[in-house]
Design a protein around this motif. Sequence first.
Motif, PDB file in Angstrom:
ATOM      1  N   VAL A 477      44.791 146.169  36.252  1.00 32.90           N
ATOM      2  CA  VAL A 477      46.675 145.742  36.386  1.00 32.90           C
ATOM      3  C   VAL A 477      46.846 144.238  35.911  1.00 32.90           C
ATOM      4  O   VAL A 477      48.096 144.467  35.531  1.00 32.90           O
ATOM      5  N   ALA A 478      46.005 143.239  35.772  1.00 33.99           N
ATOM      6  CA  ALA A 478      46.549 142.414  36.162  1.00 33.99           C
ATOM      7  C   ALA A 478      46.521 141.883  34.828  1.00 33.99           C
ATOM      8  O   ALA A 478      47.725 140.508  34.648  1.00 33.99           O
ATOM      9  N   ILE A 479      46.206 142.614  33.051  1.00 37.16           N
ATOM     10  CA  ILE A 479      46.533 141.917  32.438  1.00 37.16           C
ATOM     11  C   ILE A 479      48.151 142.446  32.137  1.00 37.16           C
ATOM     12  O   ILE A 479      48.365 141.802  31.005  1.00 37.16           O
ATOM     13  N   GLY A 480      48.517 143.703  32.508  1.00 36.80           N
ATOM     14  CA  GLY A 480      49.704 144.219  32.377  1.00 36.80           C
ATOM     15  C   GLY A 480      51.100 142.928  33.022  1.00 36.80           C
ATOM     16  O   GLY A 480      51.313 142.837  32.763  1.00 36.80           O
ATOM     17  N   ILE A 481      50.280 142.339  34.117  1.00 39.44           N
ATOM     18  CA  ILE A 481      51.150 141.170  35.116  1.00 39.44           C
ATOM     19  C   ILE A 481      51.215 139.935  34.112  1.00 39.44           C
ATOM     20  O   ILE A 481      51.996 139.465  34.424  1.00 39.44           O
ATOM     21  N   THR A 482      49.948 140.057  33.552  1.00 41.54           N
ATOM     22  CA  THR A 482      50.156 138.271  32.753  1.00 41.54           C
ATOM     23  C   THR A 482      51.169 138.681  31.400  1.00 41.54           C
ATOM     24  O   THR A 482      51.450 137.798  31.326  1.00 41.54           O
ATOM     25  N   ALA A 483      50.757 139.864  31.080  1.00 37.61           N
ATOM     26  CA  ALA A 483      51.384 139.857  29.262  1.00 37.61           C
ATOM     27  C   ALA A 483      53.101 140.136  29.379  1.00 37.61           C
ATOM     28  O   ALA A 483      53.830 139.779  28.992  1.00 37.61           O
ATOM     29  N   ASP A 484      53.682 140.608  30.854  1.00 39.00           N
ATOM     30  CA  ASP A 484      54.489 140.489  30.923  1.00 39.00           C
ATOM     31  C   ASP A 484      55.789 138.738  31.760  1.00 39.00           C
ATOM     32  O   ASP A 484      56.721 138.905  31.220  1.00 39.00           O
ATOM     33  N   SER A 485      54.604 138.475  32.093  1.00 37.17           N
ATOM     34  CA  SER A 485      55.003 136.835  32.152  1.00 37.17           C
ATOM     35  C   SER A 485      55.484 136.241  30.875  1.00 37.17           C
ATOM     36  O   SER A 485      56.130 135.578  30.690  1.00 37.17           O
ATOM     37  N   PHE A 486      54.709 136.322  29.801  1.00 35.27           N
ATOM     38  CA  PHE A 486      54.638 135.495  28.003  1.00 35.27           C
ATOM     39  C   PHE A 486      55.917 136.488  27.919  1.00 35.27           C
ATOM     40  O   PHE A 486      56.481 135.886  27.046  1.00 35.27           O
ATOM     41  N   ARG A 509      65.354 124.964  27.197  1.00 34.82           N
ATOM     42  CA  ARG A 509      66.575 125.625  27.656  1.00 34.82           C
ATOM     43  C   ARG A 509      65.871 127.480  28.150  1.00 34.82           C
ATOM     44  O   ARG A 509      66.874 127.920  29.194  1.00 34.82           O
ATOM     45  N   GLY A 510      65.629 127.623  27.575  1.00 33.97           N
ATOM     46  CA  GLY A 510      65.633 128.441  27.658  1.00 33.97           C
ATOM     47  C   GLY A 510      63.514 128.972  29.035  1.00 33.97           C
ATOM     48  O   GLY A 510      63.599 129.829  29.706  1.00 33.97           O
ATOM     49  N   TRP A 511      63.335 127.675  29.331  1.00 32.02           N
ATOM     50  CA  TRP A 511      61.914 127.735  29.668  1.00 32.02           C
ATOM     51  C   TRP A 511      62.543 127.785  31.746  1.00 32.02           C
ATOM     52  O   TRP A 511      62.229 128.770  31.977  1.00 32.02           O
ATOM     53  N   PRO A 512      63.727 127.342  31.783  1.00 35.44           N
ATOM     54  CA  PRO A 512      63.986 127.346  33.580  1.00 35.44           C
ATOM     55  C   PRO A 512      64.666 128.369  34.100  1.00 35.44           C
ATOM     56  O   PRO A 512      63.843 129.652  34.944  1.00 35.44           O
ATOM     57  N   ARG A 513      65.139 129.544  32.561  1.00 33.24           N
ATOM     58  CA  ARG A 513      65.234 131.372  33.473  1.00 33.24           C
ATOM     59  C   ARG A 513      63.930 131.886  33.829  1.00 33.24           C
ATOM     60  O   ARG A 513      64.238 132.810  34.249  1.00 33.24           O
ATOM     61  N   ALA A 514      62.997 131.635  32.194  1.00 35.31           N
ATOM     62  CA  ALA A 514      62.004 132.490  32.632  1.00 35.31           C
ATOM     63  C   ALA A 514      61.637 132.102  33.482  1.00 35.31           C
ATOM     64  O   ALA A 514      60.375 132.611  34.286  1.00 35.31           O
ATOM     65  N   ARG A 515      61.163 130.856  34.177  1.00 32.84           N
ATOM     66  CA  ARG A 515      60.479 130.045  34.866  1.00 32.84           C
ATOM     67  C   ARG A 515      61.253 130.819  36.127  1.00 32.84           C
ATOM     68  O   ARG A 515      60.222 131.588  36.689  1.00 32.84           O
ATOM     69  N   ARG A 516      61.733 131.093  36.646  1.00 33.15           N
ATOM     70  CA  ARG A 516      62.591 131.705  37.632  1.00 33.15           C
ATOM     71  C   ARG A 516      61.865 132.825  37.888  1.00 33.15           C
ATOM     72  O   ARG A 516      61.990 133.412  39.564  1.00 33.15           O
ATOM     73  N   THR A 517      62.189 133.570  37.201  1.00 35.02           N
ATOM     74  CA  THR A 517      61.949 134.987  36.408  1.00 35.02           C
ATOM     75  C   THR A 517      60.116 134.949  37.034  1.00 35.02           C
ATOM     76  O   THR A 517      59.876 136.520  37.547  1.00 35.02           O
ATOM     77  N   ILE A 518      59.527 134.575  36.772  1.00 29.82           N
ATOM     78  CA  ILE A 518      57.985 134.564  36.241  1.00 29.82           C
ATOM     79  C   ILE A 518      57.856 133.987  37.825  1.00 29.82           C
ATOM     80  O   ILE A 518      57.023 134.851  38.603  1.00 29.82           O
ATOM     81  N   LEU A 519      58.436 133.294  38.376  1.00 27.94           N
ATOM     82  CA  LEU A 519      57.835 132.937  40.190  1.00 27.94           C
ATOM     83  C   LEU A 519      58.404 134.001  41.087  1.00 27.94           C
ATOM     84  O   LEU A 519      57.324 134.170  41.682  1.00 27.94           O
ATOM     85  N   VAL A 520      59.786 134.971  40.646  1.00 31.59           N
ATOM     86  CA  VAL A 520      59.735 135.671  41.596  1.00 31.59           C
ATOM     87  C   VAL A 520      59.274 136.920  41.723  1.00 31.59           C
ATOM     88  O   VAL A 520      58.995 137.460  42.023  1.00 31.59           O
ATOM     89  N   SER A 521      58.998 137.748  39.947  1.00 29.10           N
ATOM     90  CA  SER A 521      57.484 138.709  39.799  1.00 29.10           C
ATOM     91  C   SER A 521      56.555 137.427  40.766  1.00 29.10           C
ATOM     92  O   SER A 521      55.576 139.321  40.973  1.00 29.10           O
TER      93      SER A 521
END
Length: 611
Positions: A477-486, A509-521
């Motif tokens: 299941v973790a494969i999907g979680i990790t791929a989702d972050s990328f 510029r895209g990193w701060p927005r992606a970082r917040r989404t990844i951390l919350v998920s």
Amino acid sequence: MAAPKKGRRSPGGQGRPGRVLALILIAMVALTGGMFASGHTTPRLGIDLAGGTSFTLEAKNQPGKPNAINKTNMNTAVGIIERRVNGLGVTEAEVQTQGDKHIIVNIPRGTNAKQARQQVGTTAQLGFRPVLVSAPAMKAPEPTPSTSANGKDNGDKSKGDKSGDKSKDDKNKSSGSPSPSASTQGRPVTDALKADGTATPGATATVSPSGKTDDKSTDGKADAKKQDDKKAPTPTPSAGGTAALQKKLDAVDCTTKDGRAKANADAANTAPTDPIVACRKDGTTKEILGPVAVEGTGVTEANAVFDSQGGKGWIVQLKFNSSGSKKFAQVTGDLATKQPPQNQFAIVLDGEVVSDPSVSTSIAGGQAEISGGFTQQSARDLSNVLSYGALPLSFDVVTEQTVTAALGGEQLRAGLIAGAIGLGLVIIYLVAYYRGLALVALASLACSAALTYTIMVLLGTALSFALNLPAVCGAIVAIGITADSFIVYFERIRDEIREGRTLRPAVERGWPRARRTILVSDFVSFLAAAVLFIVTVGKVQGFAFTLGLTTLLDVVVVFFFTKPLMTLLARRKFFASGHPWSGLDPKRLGAKPPLRASRRRPSATVDPKEA
């Protein structure tokens, strides 16, 4: 003129991405080296994958307690048995109820299953009984008419003294009458030790107040031995039980396994208020024991400790609750005034004498220690019995079977095939949709897999973590979680390119927005795994543990591998120029050119004077 301030660097490590990548690569090398240094290169497997032993315990009613089998006592027994198994170093054991009066215990292969089977199988209540009579383990010989008629020496004292005395002693033992010398049935344990020539923990152990020296115990034993040399009384029926008990003691043979099993079974089925005849665990002594003086439920804690200051070696320290403390003080006070072997108390579990230490003084305060010739293993075994032996129910082992890994192996094979198919579909999707960026995703997945594998192997060595089928499911299941972050990060970068920016600014510029989404998920996934681990038992905990571990590793990989790697690739011409196979082609993404045109300066300037 002041120098311009340098811009802040984001935590992604774009300032020095090479150092961040080197850091995580060094960590991977260190974990891999630790794995090979430990001598284990594969994870420990649970019972469903490696096989093991499974047995069923059936609760039975005890004398005087016809309604003891209930849900509360069964749940208490499950907890105690589980702690007892784990106390022996058996991890990933499954202990659970089945129906109203059965408990299933599964022990994985590769652990100390034999020792666990011995102690888990002895699930009757623990009790402290005073020793009334102690005798050698062998069955008493039947008296013959020639020796019992007149006990004559045949006039040959040089050859017949010992045999004549022995036949007289045998006659006295069978009748239970006192004699002026110590008989083989009633001789003190000190003499028995001298005859055996070995000092076993159960025979030489003495009890003293915890934290105090045991100086008096040696002198007491010496004085007792001197008195025994002068006059060693044979216990009378009033002190050692009835004549029926004495006859039963003579008939018991504790030197054989079957003899001990029969004697212990009879003792286990005897009410706590009645005396019993029991064998010692090492098979060297059989004893008549009085009624239970202190129940095992009175023991709150027992630990095996090495006494380096007092020079006693390994000892067992135990604590009693208020009720047990009062009873123990009274019993030890009474025993301290008696001669061996009646100054001893036996620790009895399932009708078997685990240990029978002697007492030299009354022990009050609820704390005591048992010392005398223990090894580290024997001290731990006794502490486990004292800590986890007091079960609210008695159990019989009704079934025992060896579990093969065939079924689990087939399920694992099917799960791995399904995981491989899913991973293949993910790779096909990444290559078709993200093209060159798929290399970043695959490298990140490989990094996450390497970290997960090495950590699981090391946890198996350090914490005895065993990988079972649900844990494998959590890793898949973790494969999907990790791929989702990328994918979240890649889409943020592509959104910036659609706005008309070049790749390097888009990556930052895209990193701060992606970082917040990844951390919350990942936080939501980790919280779910933590709650599942706390509220569940057994195999489901393996799934929760693996899911939580891989979620944490996903954060580590995205921050310390994926982001720095994207920063380095953004400087390469293949990606920076927006090659059609890079996955970042502005034309294919529909980038807005006005944003770039607005940054260009006019080709001709207007002269203000002419205006």
